[in-house]
Design a protein around this motif. Structure first.
Motif, PDB file in Angstrom:
ATOM      1  N   LEU A   1       0.701  -0.768  -0.114  1.00  0.00           N
ATOM      2  CA  LEU A   1      -0.005   0.033   0.210  1.00  0.00           C
ATOM      3  C   LEU A   1       0.711   1.790   0.307  1.00  0.00           C
ATOM      4  N   THR A   2       2.325   0.858   0.733  1.00  0.00           N
ATOM      5  CA  THR A   2       2.932   2.550   0.622  1.00  0.00           C
ATOM      6  C   THR A   2       4.150   2.118  -0.220  1.00  0.00           C
ATOM      7  N   ASP A   3       3.748   1.561  -1.688  1.00  0.00           N
ATOM      8  CA  ASP A   3       5.141   1.664  -2.529  1.00  0.00           C
ATOM      9  C   ASP A   3       5.872   1.069  -2.354  1.00  0.00           C
ATOM     10  N   GLY A   4       6.515   0.076  -0.963  1.00  0.00           N
ATOM     11  CA  GLY A   4       7.724  -0.158  -0.368  1.00  0.00           C
ATOM     12  C   GLY A   4       8.272   1.137   0.395  1.00  0.00           C
ATOM     13  N   LYS A   5       7.431   1.473   1.096  1.00  0.00           N
ATOM     14  CA  LYS A   5       8.406   2.916   1.762  1.00  0.00           C
ATOM     15  C   LYS A   5       7.888   2.424   3.572  1.00  0.00           C
ATOM     16  N   SER A   6       7.216   1.314   3.530  1.00  0.00           N
ATOM     17  CA  SER A   6       6.328   1.187   4.986  1.00  0.00           C
ATOM     18  C   SER A   6       6.995  -0.412   5.224  1.00  0.00           C
ATOM     19  N   HIS A   7       7.667  -1.102   6.335  1.00  0.00           N
ATOM     20  CA  HIS A   7       7.889  -2.005   6.709  1.00  0.00           C
ATOM     21  C   HIS A   7       7.510  -2.611   8.311  1.00  0.00           C
ATOM     22  N   VAL A   8       6.728  -2.119   8.419  1.00  0.00           N
ATOM     23  CA  VAL A   8       6.528  -1.740  10.171  1.00  0.00           C
ATOM     24  C   VAL A   8       4.976  -3.496  10.250  1.00  0.00           C
ATOM     25  N   THR A   9       5.394  -3.376  11.742  1.00  0.00           N
ATOM     26  CA  THR A   9       4.523  -4.121  11.943  1.00  0.00           C
ATOM     27  C   THR A   9       3.463  -3.881  13.063  1.00  0.00           C
ATOM     28  N   ASP A  10       2.972  -4.231  14.445  1.00  0.00           N
ATOM     29  CA  ASP A  10       2.184  -3.370  15.771  1.00  0.00           C
ATOM     30  C   ASP A  10       2.782  -4.967  16.486  1.00  0.00           C
ATOM     31  N   ALA A  11       2.456  -4.174  17.386  1.00  0.00           N
ATOM     32  CA  ALA A  11       3.112  -5.395  18.707  1.00  0.00           C
ATOM     33  C   ALA A  11       2.052  -6.930  19.050  1.00  0.00           C
ATOM     34  N   SER A  12       0.780  -6.261  18.523  1.00  0.00           N
ATOM     35  CA  SER A  12       0.099  -7.704  18.357  1.00  0.00           C
ATOM     36  C   SER A  12       0.559  -9.421  17.336  1.00  0.00           C
ATOM     37  N   ASN A  13       1.161  -8.108  16.039  1.00  0.00           N
ATOM     38  CA  ASN A  13       1.444  -9.014  15.574  1.00  0.00           C
ATOM     39  C   ASN A  13       2.755  -9.711  15.671  1.00  0.00           C
ATOM     40  N   ALA A  14       3.489  -9.387  16.416  1.00  0.00           N
ATOM     41  CA  ALA A  14       4.904  -8.977  16.588  1.00  0.00           C
ATOM     42  C   ALA A  14       5.081 -10.643  17.488  1.00  0.00           C
ATOM     43  N   SER A  15       4.246 -10.547  18.434  1.00  0.00           N
ATOM     44  CA  SER A  15       3.775 -11.775  19.599  1.00  0.00           C
ATOM     45  C   SER A  15       3.331 -12.633  19.035  1.00  0.00           C
ATOM     46  N   ARG A  16       3.262 -12.551  17.877  1.00  0.00           N
ATOM     47  CA  ARG A  16       2.558 -13.711  17.280  1.00  0.00           C
ATOM     48  C   ARG A  16       3.842 -14.739  16.415  1.00  0.00           C
ATOM     49  N   THR A  17       4.812 -14.283  16.710  1.00  0.00           N
ATOM     50  CA  THR A  17       5.838 -14.966  15.552  1.00  0.00           C
ATOM     51  C   THR A  17       6.710 -16.241  16.326  1.00  0.00           C
ATOM     52  N   ASN A  18       6.808 -15.981  17.766  1.00  0.00           N
ATOM     53  CA  ASN A  18       8.113 -16.842  18.323  1.00  0.00           C
ATOM     54  C   ASN A  18       9.344 -16.111  18.480  1.00  0.00           C
ATOM     55  N   LEU A  19       9.375 -15.124  18.089  1.00  0.00           N
ATOM     56  CA  LEU A  19      10.550 -14.257  17.773  1.00  0.00           C
ATOM     57  C   LEU A  19      10.899 -13.209  18.447  1.00  0.00           C
ATOM     58  N   PHE A  20       9.115 -13.182  19.157  1.00  0.00           N
ATOM     59  CA  PHE A  20       9.221 -11.128  19.965  1.00  0.00           C
ATOM     60  C   PHE A  20       9.689 -11.198  21.638  1.00  0.00           C
ATOM     61  N   ASN A  21      10.220 -10.410  21.879  1.00  0.00           N
ATOM     62  CA  ASN A  21      10.160 -10.690  23.617  1.00  0.00           C
ATOM     63  C   ASN A  21       9.308  -9.760  24.298  1.00  0.00           C
ATOM     64  N   ILE A  22       7.716 -10.453  24.745  1.00  0.00           N
ATOM     65  CA  ILE A  22       6.159 -10.025  24.700  1.00  0.00           C
ATOM     66  C   ILE A  22       6.690  -9.004  26.616  1.00  0.00           C
ATOM     67  N   HIS A  23       7.367  -9.546  27.362  1.00  0.00           N
ATOM     68  CA  HIS A  23       8.643  -8.540  28.005  1.00  0.00           C
ATOM     69  C   HIS A  23       8.892  -7.195  27.761  1.00  0.00           C
ATOM     70  N   THR A  24      10.443  -8.087  26.695  1.00  0.00           N
ATOM     71  CA  THR A  24      11.155  -6.194  26.776  1.00  0.00           C
ATOM     72  C   THR A  24      10.519  -5.583  25.282  1.00  0.00           C
ATOM     73  N   GLN A  25       8.940  -6.002  24.924  1.00  0.00           N
ATOM     74  CA  GLN A  25       8.708  -5.764  23.713  1.00  0.00           C
ATOM     75  C   GLN A  25       9.764  -5.708  22.060  1.00  0.00           C
ATOM     76  N   GLN A  26      10.390  -5.901  21.940  1.00  0.00           N
ATOM     77  CA  GLN A  26      12.005  -6.283  20.959  1.00  0.00           C
ATOM     78  C   GLN A  26      11.710  -7.611  20.681  1.00  0.00           C
ATOM     79  N   TRP A  27      12.504  -7.910  19.576  1.00  0.00           N
ATOM     80  CA  TRP A  27      12.896  -9.049  18.332  1.00  0.00           C
ATOM     81  C   TRP A  27      13.276  -9.305  19.211  1.00  0.00           C
ATOM     82  N   ASP A  28      14.121 -10.842  19.642  1.00  0.00           N
ATOM     83  CA  ASP A  28      14.989 -11.185  20.655  1.00  0.00           C
ATOM     84  C   ASP A  28      16.013 -11.774  20.030  1.00  0.00           C
TER      85      ASP A  28
END
Length: 494
Positions: free
Chosen positions: A171-198
């Motif tokens: 939708l942004t023509d490749g300008k934004s590579h983002v997600t939100d915390a709820s989707n990130a928390s479903r990947t098994n790669l996101f630390n839900i306590h530090t709120q960072q990729w681990d």
């Protein structure tokens, strides 16, 4: 003077839809397109990324046009999506290097089993179990199995994202590579306590950090749509995975508030406030939503197939012509009809978490027909919800009512049976599109169209309350037989 509205893009497992909501939550326009489910091997489920994109874009353009004709001016966009479904695309071309691997896909079950000793380590950081359901093993599979993928990733040329990220990129023509915390928390790669990729999780699954999107709050600045792509420049201001979006859409903002969504699958989320409650009964601990940097957590129970059971009756074995028939057929039988369906079509979710379980039918006679199939399919969803609520109670949190939404709850019989089996009130809202509505609310919150969560909650209205009516002896007998059917299914899976 034109009225203001919000475009909500709801990219689901079986269809892409776009709804323009007025600020009071009423629908202004609505467009929906189904797309193809691909099953290339036993337990594999894939979607064509271009079909996801095409159906999303066409639905969005149509909904915007319809709203404009009604004098409604869209101020911003909210996006909600099927969670865990995994895409990897080339940053230069924007094209996916492999089909989207859907959340229901079980191809990495063996790999999950091989690293099972790491489960507690993973769970402590993510709140999730080691299961093919989540995104991490899907990304690893694509990198390992698609020729040249690891080389491209090492050069920083590949992007990973759940469906929200992929849509925002396009939708942004490749300008934004983002997600939100709820989707990130479903990947098994996101630390839900530090709120960072681990970093340790990325190392475990062998996934380069340069592939990952930036993680934002659920109400945030996700980018501006390209005029070339959508026909107008609009801010994307709210994003949440479908179940978390429904939590917001149902205004479940207090600890102890419970919602259960009955779509392709069924997902019960219980708001636990700012505390990440770790379950002793195989429920997931997940991000409910994150606003202004403050995380509200939830306990979640997942049932992998709910509406999909009815879809199977309609499309798979052709005992129904259309989904609505299921209510009439279910009503035609008594409680002692004797047939039980354990719908392990994609394995069994909480509290069993058995990816090898397969669907089974018990209690058939020569007299068994379409009505028994329909009733057993609907009842199964209620029995499984009972298992989820039982687990939540055993984890120390109970609710006096459950807010329901999703396509299945238009069925009055289902809602009543659910109240009977759960023995609590089932509240059905006037606006049943809670998932899409939640995404719209988040976008409106970011743009100042709503003052705060109380303002959003003021729009909530009940369509109907279903109270328990079934006698305890009958209920206990049904649940006992259900548990026997589940035990037999799990024994067969071994």
């Amino acid at each position: 003077m034109s009225k203001q509205g919000i475009l909500s893009i709801d990219q689901g497992t079986t269809s892409s839809r776009a709804i323009v909501f007025a600020l009071n939550g009423q629908q202004v326009s609505n467009m929906q397109q189904e797309f193809t489910q691909h099953y290339p091997a036993n337990g594999w489920v894939e979607h064509d990324p271009e079909e996801i994109w095409k159906t999303t874009l066409e639905s969005s353009k149509t909904a915007l046009e319809q709203a404009s004709k009604k004098g409604v001016s869209v101020a911003c966009i909210g996006i909600t999506n099927q969670r865990e479904t995994t895409l990897v695309w080339n940053k230069q071309t924007g094209k996916a290097i492999y089909p989207a691997i859907v959340w229901q896909d079980r191809r990495t079950a063996q790999y999950c089993e091989s690293i099972k000793k790491q489960e507690e380590f993973v769970r402590a950081k993510t709140g999730l179990l080691l299961d093919p359901y989540f995104s991490a093993t899907k990304v690893k599979w694509i990198l390992d199995e698609v020729e040249g993928a690891r080389h491209l990733a090492s050069q920083g040329k590949l992007a990973f994202g759940t469906v929200d990220s992929f849509l925002i990129w396009r939708l942004t023509d490749g300008k934004s590579h983002v997600t939100d915390a709820s989707n990130a928390s479903r990947t098994n790669l996101f630390n839900i306590h530090t709120q960072q990729w681990d970093a340790e999780l990325l190392e475990l699954f062998d996934i380069p950090a340069n592939m990952l999107p930036e993680v934002l709050d659920c109400a945030d600045d996700f980018g501006i749509t390209s005029k070339r792509v959508l026909g107008q420049s609009l801010p994307i201001s709210g994003v949440a995975g479908d179940q978390q979006a429904a939590l917001v859409g149902q205004s479940c903002f207090k600890a102890g508030d419970l919602k259960s969504t009955y779509g392709t699958g069924c997902f019960a989320l219980l708001n636990t406030g700012e505390e990440a409650v770790m379950s002793s009964h195989k429920l997931l601990t997940t991000v409910g939503y994150r606003l202004n940097g403050v995380t509200s957590y939830a306990l979640e129970g997942a049932i992998f197939t709910a509406g999909a059971n009815i879809q199977w009756l309609r499309d798979g074995i052709h005992v129904l012509d259309h989904a609505k028939q299921s209510q009439v057929l279910a009503e035609s039988l008594d409680y002692d009809h004797g047939v039980f369906l354990v719908p392990g079509f994609a394995g069994l979710g909480a509290p069993h978490w058995n990816p090898n379980a397969r669907a089974s039918l018990f209690g058939m006679t020569r007299g068994t027909g379409p009505a028994h199939f329909a009733r057993a399919a609907l009842e199964a969803v209620c029995y499984q919800t009972h298992e989820l609520l039982n687990a939540m109670e055993n984890d120390g949190i109970s609710s006096s009512a459950v807010w329901v939404d999703g396509g299945m709850v238009a069925n009055d019989w289902l809602c009543q049976f659910l109240a009977d089996i759960l023995q609590i009130e089932v509240q059905r809202p006037k606006i049943m599109e809670s998932t899409a509505l939640g995404a719209a609310y988040l976008a409106g919150l970011q743009e100042g169209l709503y003052k705060d969560l109380d303002d959003i909650a003021s729009h909530k209205a009940v369509d109907r309350t279903f109270s328990p009516e079934l006698g305890e002896p009958t209920r206990a007998r049904l649940l006992k037989k259900w548990h026997l059917a589940v035990e037999a299914t799990l024994a067969f899976a071994e």
